[in-house]
Design a protein around this motif. Structure first.
Motif, PDB file in Angstrom:
ATOM      1  N   CYS A 168     -31.066   8.149  -6.125  1.00  0.00           N
ATOM      2  CA  CYS A 168     -32.006   8.825  -7.005  1.00  0.00           C
ATOM      3  C   CYS A 168     -33.217   7.930  -7.214  1.00  0.00           C
ATOM      4  O   CYS A 168     -33.074   6.746  -7.565  1.00  0.00           O
ATOM      5  CB  CYS A 168     -31.350   9.158  -8.355  1.00  0.00           C
TER       6      CYS A 168
ATOM      7  N   LEU B 120     -31.896  10.440 -22.625  1.00  0.00           N
ATOM      8  CA  LEU B 120     -32.788  10.578 -21.481  1.00  0.00           C
ATOM      9  C   LEU B 120     -33.554   9.285 -21.270  1.00  0.00           C
ATOM     10  O   LEU B 120     -33.803   8.536 -22.217  1.00  0.00           O
ATOM     11  CB  LEU B 120     -33.785  11.727 -21.703  1.00  0.00           C
TER      12      LEU B 120
ATOM     13  N   LEU C  37     -38.070  17.917 -15.837  1.00  0.00           N
ATOM     14  CA  LEU C  37     -36.644  17.629 -15.714  1.00  0.00           C
ATOM     15  C   LEU C  37     -36.383  16.136 -15.837  1.00  0.00           C
ATOM     16  O   LEU C  37     -37.065  15.322 -15.208  1.00  0.00           O
ATOM     17  CB  LEU C  37     -36.111  18.129 -14.375  1.00  0.00           C
TER      18      LEU C  37
ATOM     19  N   GLU D  28     -31.443  12.612  -4.516  1.00  0.00           N
ATOM     20  CA  GLU D  28     -32.227  13.378  -5.490  1.00  0.00           C
ATOM     21  C   GLU D  28     -33.526  12.627  -5.716  1.00  0.00           C
ATOM     22  O   GLU D  28     -33.559  11.608  -6.402  1.00  0.00           O
ATOM     23  CB  GLU D  28     -31.453  13.544  -6.804  1.00  0.00           C
TER      24      GLU D  28
ATOM     25  N   TYR E  84     -37.815  12.497  -6.612  1.00  0.00           N
ATOM     26  CA  TYR E  84     -38.810  13.143  -7.470  1.00  0.00           C
ATOM     27  C   TYR E  84     -40.187  12.574  -7.171  1.00  0.00           C
ATOM     28  O   TYR E  84     -40.306  11.589  -6.468  1.00  0.00           O
ATOM     29  CB  TYR E  84     -38.467  12.958  -8.955  1.00  0.00           C
TER      30      TYR E  84
ATOM     31  N   SER F  28     -33.017  13.401 -15.795  1.00  0.00           N
ATOM     32  CA  SER F  28     -31.575  13.239 -15.596  1.00  0.00           C
ATOM     33  C   SER F  28     -30.926  12.768 -16.888  1.00  0.00           C
ATOM     34  O   SER F  28     -31.459  11.893 -17.587  1.00  0.00           O
ATOM     35  CB  SER F  28     -31.309  12.211 -14.491  1.00  0.00           C
TER      36      SER F  28
ATOM     37  N   GLY G 119     -27.377  19.527 -11.429  1.00  0.00           N
ATOM     38  CA  GLY G 119     -27.921  18.606 -10.442  1.00  0.00           C
ATOM     39  C   GLY G 119     -27.123  18.590  -9.155  1.00  0.00           C
ATOM     40  O   GLY G 119     -26.019  19.156  -9.064  1.00  0.00           O
TER      41      GLY G 119
ATOM     42  N   ASP H   4     -26.274  15.960 -14.108  1.00  0.00           N
ATOM     43  CA  ASP H   4     -27.130  17.095 -14.427  1.00  0.00           C
ATOM     44  C   ASP H   4     -28.473  16.612 -14.966  1.00  0.00           C
ATOM     45  O   ASP H   4     -28.626  15.463 -15.386  1.00  0.00           O
ATOM     46  CB  ASP H   4     -26.467  17.998 -15.476  1.00  0.00           C
ATOM     47  N   SER H   5     -29.438  17.535 -14.970  1.00  0.00           N
ATOM     48  CA  SER H   5     -30.750  17.256 -15.553  1.00  0.00           C
ATOM     49  C   SER H   5     -30.918  18.079 -16.820  1.00  0.00           C
ATOM     50  O   SER H   5     -30.334  19.165 -16.958  1.00  0.00           O
ATOM     51  CB  SER H   5     -31.870  17.598 -14.567  1.00  0.00           C
TER      52      SER H   5
ATOM     53  N   PRO I 149     -29.169   8.872 -14.037  1.00  0.00           N
ATOM     54  CA  PRO I 149     -27.933   9.632 -13.789  1.00  0.00           C
ATOM     55  C   PRO I 149     -26.746   8.743 -13.474  1.00  0.00           C
ATOM     56  O   PRO I 149     -25.594   9.114 -13.737  1.00  0.00           O
ATOM     57  CB  PRO I 149     -28.298  10.516 -12.590  1.00  0.00           C
TER      58      PRO I 149
END
Length: 725
Positions: free
Chosen positions: A677, A498, A482, A723, A725, A484, A537, A329-330, A566
């Protein structure tokens, strides 16, 4: 007379860009067709279906539908439009006839660095053509990374083609200015800001009267009112309101959300990179443990007369709702603005920061059901409105920002204002908004990282004629950032870690810039309050899908840079479950079906090997297969060589092919999953996909076509998830 019985702009938006384009299209088409054209969110309701001819439209005349569609994730439809997309795929619709009375034009928004570039818009266009819709202009698939971004594609390509078809005699080729520079009305706003008369029994709040958390919640409440009004005008579902703000919202089980966040406390912040490294990364730890009900009651009593934010905070604490999350999840964080930024914004508009206003939704049509009336009755201060709704520091001003300034300045000139600086500013704005000025506007704005506040201060004469509601509507919106979750919920209840990269850069003219959230995190002190909530996520560990007793399949994790976050949480979670007395997992068994195969990508083994000591310990203990890649280091010295064999691959995609037998065994023999990711801008996600295709060809004996079909099968089964970004 318009040849169409109706004209509707339908949008599907994940971050707001497609919605912004829809408003530009609606006001331009209203001018071209001399009739009202309202934007509307794609949804599974009667209005949307009738617009597309899928329900009784009450006539035989053709309808015009303009689709404005963003792509999210791996080529997915934005969340609010997925029910509509499912309905559109229904077999009950007659091919070639269901949308036979519909003319359409499609504008897609995407980013070419992602594998699924504009896939959502292409899929929706293809389906409507199958159902009989007629395309009146060629589709435009805008690329955010192209010169001018999606705005240039909208204004310089899509709109001219559309207006030429709808009104051939029109000479207008832009949303706001024609080639001769004459102003076109920007159209109605989704809301108005009505000043509130002062009342003797009202408490005037100063900044010193509010705690930090209360000030943040006042800003979120103001942002909620703006979002509520904007959604009401386009037929979108209302967001979840702040707890204690709306009388019907008293469900103690309600999870924290964008406008009803958890107030977390910063308890630790430590560097993960070497001192002086030019790309610093921080490990940030937040405590999300709720206050006790006694503390909440005391808070209510202490601040009962000060602010509605105090009541919201107390209601949240009294409910004692924890911030729960899963590995993958984020955590969304709302950054606070730099000191004085909101005041500078208001000073340029000549508006008092303590002006109290009500956010009143504009009733564009009968689709506004009036649900916002009660919520919008409570006033907010102008300073809270700007702090909560406008990104004064990190948001890039879009074309609409310059359009609003041009309109304000032109209206002042028409009203008789005589000012040499005003005329100079208008000339500059007209150039910025012309086709020839696209590059100049980009160099002035995005290349230099100029903020909306800086633009206001440099176009002072126009800014002082700009209304507050127009400024808020056209300014870049403050969005959450956001991150992860980098720790497993199994290990520290009430805490989450984080992995935060501090983003700094220099502009062509030597200006030093820092990202809004980067500045916020790097300047925060231990004990600071942080507003946050969970965002589910796409990366979901197989064993978390069910409570089945068989050992879960293996996972192949590819995480270059901060994309490792993550996967650190996933490995921790899987090992914690393996250590449980009731677990049948054998995560540490060499070659076992439950193993984790991890590929890490960094620049230097001695400078930015994120969580390096932990990965080395895991690899040496045999609890995970770890393969680290360092693009700037020729080899892995010291401890790292214990599991790298003294040599390394420089890229994750190279390492995947080098370890092809291991990867193929995990994904094919043991039916494992591969999660990726990282940054899309580097092309990493595309390279990983190509590497897996080569692994299937070399170790599975497949042809190129068969390997790509195999990878697509994994993707559809959610066993290959990216995922980016």
């Amino acid at each position: 007379m318009s040849p169409y019985s109706s004209c509707t702009v339908l949008f599907a938006s994940e971050t707001g860009n497609a919605r912004e384009c829809a408003f530009v299209l609606s006001r331009t088409l209203s001018h071209s067709l001399a009739c009202g054209v309202a934007p509307y969110a794609l949804s599974d309701d009667a209005f949307t279906l009738s617009s597309l001819g899928l329900a009784s439209a009450g006539g035989q005349r053709r309808s015009l539908v303009i689709l404005c569609v963003s792509t999210c994730g791996q080529g997915e439809i934005p969340r609010h439009a997925r029910a509509f997309w499912t309905r559109l795929l229904h077999k009950a619709w007659t091919m070639g006839e269901a949308c036979a009375t519909v003319d359409m034009a499609v504008f897609g928004l995407g980013d070419s660095s992602y594998p699924g570039f504009n896939v959502a818009a292409k899929k929706m266009r293809r389906r409507l053509l199958q159902l009989g819709a007629k395309e009146i202009t060629p589709p435009v698939m805008a690329d955010e990374r192209a010169v001018g971004g999606f705005e240039s594609a909208l204004v310089d390509t899509f709109l001219p083609a559309l207006t030429d078809v709808l009104k051939p005699s029109s000479s207008s080729t832009a949303a706001t200015t024609a080639d001769d520079g004459k102003l076109v009305n920007l159209g109605a706003l989704p809301y108005q800001l009505e000043p509130c008369p002062g009342n003797d029994d009202d408490v005037v709040m100063n900044d010193d009267d509010l705690t930090t958390a209360e000030a943040q919640m006042e800003a979120r409440r103001a942002a909620y009112l703006v979002e509520l009004a904007e959604r009401a005008c386009v037929g979108m579902e209302a967001p979840v309101p702040p707890r204690g703000f709306v009388k019907t919202n008293q469900d103690g089980a309600q999870e924290p959300s964008a406008f009803d966040p958890r107030v977390a406390t910063l308890v630790a912040c430590a560097p993960l990179t070497a001192d002086g490294y030019d790309r610093p990364v921080l490990s940030v730890s937040l405590s999300t443990t709720a206050e006790t009900s006694g503390e909440a009651a005391a808070s209510v009593e202490l601040h009962r007369s000060n602010s509605m934010a105090a009541a919201c905070l107390a209601a949240r604490a009294a409910a004692n709702v924890p911030l729960t999350f899963e590995a993958g999840d984020s955590i969304a964080i709302v950054p606070t603005q730099p000191d004085g930024a909101a005041r500078r914004f208001l000073a340029a508009l000549q508006v008092s920061p303590h002006l109290r206003v009500r956010v009143v939704p504009t009733a564009l049509d009968v689709r506004n059901d009036g649900a916002a009336d009660d919520a919008c009755a409570a006033p907010v201060r102008a300073i809270d409105l700007i702090n909560g709704a406008v990104d004064c520091h990190g948001g890039e001003p879009r074309r609409a920002w310059y359009e609003a300034l041009l309109e304000a300045g032109t209206r002042a000139k028409v009203a008789g204002a005589e000012d040499e600086s005003l005329e100079r500013e208008l000339d500059t704005l007209r150039h910025f908004l012309s086709r020839e000025g696209v590059s100049a506007r980009r160099e002035y704005g995005s290349d230099e990282g100029r903020t909306c506040v800086e633009v206001l201060e440099e176009f002072k004469a126009c800014a002082r004629n700009l209304s507050l509601d127009r400024a808020v509507a056209c300014a870049p919106r403050l969005r959450p950032r956001l991150f992860s979750a980098a720790s497993a919920p199994d290990l520290a209840s009430g805490r989450v870690e984080l992995c935060v990269a501090i983003h700094t850069w220099g502009t062509p003219f030597g200006r030093k810039r820092t990202g809004l959230c980067s500045r916020y995190i790097s300047h925060a002190t231990i004990g600071s309050k942080v507003l946050c909530w969970r965002e589910c996520g796409d990366l979901v560990l197989p064993e978390m899908n069910s409570a089945s007793s068989p050992p879960p399949p293996p996972v192949v994790l590819v995480g270059p840079g901060t994309g490792v976050a993550p996967f650190r949480a996933m490995v921790q979670s899987r090992l914690a479950r393996a250590a449980s007395p009731s677990s049948d997992m054998v995560a540490s068994a060499p070659g076992g079906s439950s193993r984790c195969v991890v590929f890490l990508g960094n620049r230097h083994v001695t400078k930015d090997f994120l969580y390096g000591d932990e990965w080395i310990a895991l690899a040496r203990s045999g609890r995970a297969d770890v393969h680290a890649c360092f693009s700037r280091s020729p080899c892995a010295p010291g401890e790292a060589s214990a599991f790298l064999g003294g040599s390394i691959a420089r890229r994750c995609n190279t390492a995947l092919r080098d370890q092809g037998a291991l990867v193929w065994d995990a994904l094919s023999t043991h039916l494992g999953s591969c999660f990726v990711c990282g940054s899309a801008s580097t092309g990493m996600t595309r390279d990983v996909g190509e590497a897996l295709v080569r692994v299937a060809m070399e170790h599975g004996g497949m042809s190129d076509e068969e390997a790509r079909k195999w990878l697509r099968t994994l993707e559809l089964a959610r066993r290959f998830v990216v995922e980016a970004y």
